[in-house]
Design a protein around this motif. Structure first.
Motif, PDB file in Angstrom:
ATOM      1  N   THR A 116       0.726  -1.221   0.007  1.00  0.00           N
ATOM      2  CA  THR A 116      -0.022  -0.044   0.031  1.00  0.00           C
ATOM      3  C   THR A 116       0.761   1.238   0.125  1.00  0.00           C
ATOM      4  O   THR A 116       0.684   2.337  -0.838  1.00  0.00           O
ATOM      5  CB  THR A 116      -0.861   0.092   1.408  1.00  0.00           C
ATOM      6  OG1 THR A 116      -1.888  -0.997   1.184  1.00  0.00           O
ATOM      7  CG2 THR A 116      -1.824   1.151   1.313  1.00  0.00           C
ATOM      8  N   VAL A 117       1.983   1.329   0.900  1.00  0.00           N
ATOM      9  CA  VAL A 117       2.911   2.558   0.852  1.00  0.00           C
ATOM     10  C   VAL A 117       3.767   2.638  -0.418  1.00  0.00           C
ATOM     11  O   VAL A 117       3.940   3.795  -0.975  1.00  0.00           O
ATOM     12  CB  VAL A 117       3.863   2.424   2.006  1.00  0.00           C
ATOM     13  CG1 VAL A 117       4.844   3.365   2.091  1.00  0.00           C
ATOM     14  CG2 VAL A 117       3.232   2.226   3.610  1.00  0.00           C
ATOM     15  N   LEU A 118       3.770   1.557  -1.082  1.00  0.00           N
ATOM     16  CA  LEU A 118       4.490   1.394  -2.379  1.00  0.00           C
ATOM     17  C   LEU A 118       3.658   2.115  -3.393  1.00  0.00           C
ATOM     18  O   LEU A 118       4.010   3.006  -4.321  1.00  0.00           O
ATOM     19  CB  LEU A 118       4.835   0.180  -3.031  1.00  0.00           C
ATOM     20  CG  LEU A 118       5.283   0.029  -4.454  1.00  0.00           C
ATOM     21  CD1 LEU A 118       6.713   0.810  -4.295  1.00  0.00           C
ATOM     22  CD2 LEU A 118       5.565  -1.297  -4.816  1.00  0.00           C
ATOM     23  N   GLY A 119       2.409   1.580  -3.430  1.00  0.00           N
ATOM     24  CA  GLY A 119       1.590   2.530  -4.167  1.00  0.00           C
ATOM     25  C   GLY A 119       1.093   3.784  -3.949  1.00  0.00           C
ATOM     26  O   GLY A 119       1.276   4.804  -5.080  1.00  0.00           O
ATOM     27  N   PHE A 120       1.266   4.205  -2.865  1.00  0.00           N
ATOM     28  CA  PHE A 120       1.364   5.677  -2.354  1.00  0.00           C
ATOM     29  C   PHE A 120       2.335   6.384  -2.925  1.00  0.00           C
ATOM     30  O   PHE A 120       2.368   7.507  -3.447  1.00  0.00           O
ATOM     31  CB  PHE A 120       1.153   5.866  -0.887  1.00  0.00           C
ATOM     32  CG  PHE A 120       1.030   7.182  -0.331  1.00  0.00           C
ATOM     33  CD1 PHE A 120      -0.110   7.598   0.153  1.00  0.00           C
ATOM     34  CD2 PHE A 120       1.961   8.073  -0.124  1.00  0.00           C
ATOM     35  CE1 PHE A 120      -0.344   9.048   0.563  1.00  0.00           C
ATOM     36  CE2 PHE A 120       2.066   9.232   0.427  1.00  0.00           C
ATOM     37  CZ  PHE A 120       0.750   9.721   0.680  1.00  0.00           C
ATOM     38  N   SER A 121       3.540   5.749  -2.718  1.00  0.00           N
ATOM     39  CA  SER A 121       4.741   6.336  -3.148  1.00  0.00           C
ATOM     40  C   SER A 121       4.871   6.692  -4.748  1.00  0.00           C
ATOM     41  O   SER A 121       5.395   7.733  -5.057  1.00  0.00           O
ATOM     42  CB  SER A 121       5.982   5.653  -2.667  1.00  0.00           C
ATOM     43  OG  SER A 121       5.811   5.511  -1.325  1.00  0.00           O
ATOM     44  N   VAL A 122       4.351   5.703  -5.460  1.00  0.00           N
ATOM     45  CA  VAL A 122       4.434   5.589  -7.084  1.00  0.00           C
ATOM     46  C   VAL A 122       3.570   6.997  -7.155  1.00  0.00           C
ATOM     47  O   VAL A 122       3.938   7.660  -8.180  1.00  0.00           O
ATOM     48  CB  VAL A 122       4.038   4.297  -7.476  1.00  0.00           C
ATOM     49  CG1 VAL A 122       3.957   4.565  -8.909  1.00  0.00           C
ATOM     50  CG2 VAL A 122       5.094   3.299  -7.156  1.00  0.00           C
ATOM     51  N   ALA A 123       2.416   6.928  -6.649  1.00  0.00           N
ATOM     52  CA  ALA A 123       1.444   8.013  -6.941  1.00  0.00           C
ATOM     53  C   ALA A 123       1.779   9.479  -6.635  1.00  0.00           C
ATOM     54  O   ALA A 123       1.972  10.461  -7.551  1.00  0.00           O
ATOM     55  CB  ALA A 123       0.018   7.750  -6.370  1.00  0.00           C
ATOM     56  N   PHE A 124       2.488   9.518  -5.383  1.00  0.00           N
ATOM     57  CA  PHE A 124       3.203  10.775  -5.051  1.00  0.00           C
ATOM     58  C   PHE A 124       4.361  11.139  -6.010  1.00  0.00           C
ATOM     59  O   PHE A 124       4.362  12.275  -6.290  1.00  0.00           O
ATOM     60  CB  PHE A 124       3.796  10.667  -3.488  1.00  0.00           C
ATOM     61  CG  PHE A 124       4.328  11.878  -2.992  1.00  0.00           C
ATOM     62  CD1 PHE A 124       3.617  12.822  -2.794  1.00  0.00           C
ATOM     63  CD2 PHE A 124       5.793  12.009  -2.843  1.00  0.00           C
ATOM     64  CE1 PHE A 124       4.240  14.331  -2.214  1.00  0.00           C
ATOM     65  CE2 PHE A 124       6.549  12.999  -2.635  1.00  0.00           C
ATOM     66  CZ  PHE A 124       5.792  14.130  -2.398  1.00  0.00           C
ATOM     67  N   GLY A 125       4.927  10.438  -6.562  1.00  0.00           N
ATOM     68  CA  GLY A 125       6.066  10.683  -7.445  1.00  0.00           C
ATOM     69  C   GLY A 125       5.722  11.225  -8.771  1.00  0.00           C
ATOM     70  O   GLY A 125       5.842  12.160  -9.423  1.00  0.00           O
TER      71      GLY A 125
END
Length: 241
Positions: A227-236
């Motif tokens: 979930t954090v990975l998905g958050f980080s990708v979208a934030f990027g």
């Protein structure tokens, strides 16, 4: 026309996700982890592309009003759909066999409308669609369709019916994107902010009601990390846009 086409493109991942599962059934844990990734993507989009923008364009009262209205609207709509038999529309276990097909279809459409409307509003300024929001909608729709399709197949639903469901949902999402542009196009920043906050409240309620439970139930201890990975990708993507 641009708003309609962008909405169709963003939601086309619903059809892609269904076709992937139909071509080769995936392990339930993998589907759950993909859903966790999609949840992280949407959380990021809500935080940085909806709530932050809404606050910058208006004030805290507009933001709180929109969040509350969006959450309550989705909650009531989802509650009605649950009682009609659409509560398990995104489950990958096949429990949809006990639900009503029409309720499952209406619930699926309800889930996709808020994000599509917001996608259309990003075209209001005339600077083009928000790449971050487009990516968020596309990436989050993919695991939703994968999980729901897996469950519908296990419940005995025909492939034709499933494809028609996702094609219809994609079409509605395209119209919702157009509506977001058309009805907010001549409105002021405060109205746009209210629409964004409303969608944020609806999306957060949808996430905790349908996507997160499915991801946690079958994803195991890795769910939080993905979930954090998905958050980080979208934030990027948001910072690059």
């Amino acid at each position: 026309m641009s708003a309609l086409l962008w909405g169709l493109l963003a939601s086309s991942s619903l059809i892609v996700g269904a076709l992937i599962v139909m071509a080769r059934p995936l392990p339930q844990r993998l589907v759950a982890l993909v859903m966790a990734f999609g949840a992280g993507v949407l959380i990021s989009a809500v935080a940085y592309d909806l709530v932050e923008d809404a606050f910058d364009e208006s004030n805290g009262w507009v933001l709180l009003t929109g969040l509350t209205a969006g959450a309550l609207t989705f909650y009531v709509g989802d509650l009605l759909i649950d009682r009609l038999g659409g509560a398990d529309r995104k489950r990958s276990t096949g429990v949809q066999a006990g639900g009503a097909g029409a309720a499952i279809a209406f619930g699926t459409v309800l889930d996709g409308i808020p994000e599509s409307v917001v996608l259309g509003t990003t075209l209001v300024a005339g600077s083009g669609v928000s790449v971050a929001m487009l990516a968020a909608v596309f990436l989050s729709n993919l695991p939703e369709a994968m999980s729901a399709t897996a469950g519908l197949l296990k419940s005995g639903t025909s492939r034709r019916t499933i494809l028609l469901l996702w094609i219809g949902t994609t079409a509605v999402a395209g119209v919702a994107s157009w509506a977001g542009w058309y009805f907010v196009g001549d409105a002021g920043g405060g109205t746009v902010a209210l629409v964004q906050a409303f969608a944020a409240g609806a999306l957060l309620t949808m996430l905790t009601d349908t996507m997160v439970p499915e991801a946690y139930d079958f994803g195991g201890p890795s769910t939080g990390l993905v979930t954090v990975l998905g958050f980080s990708v979208a934030f990027g993507l948001s910072t690059l846009a």
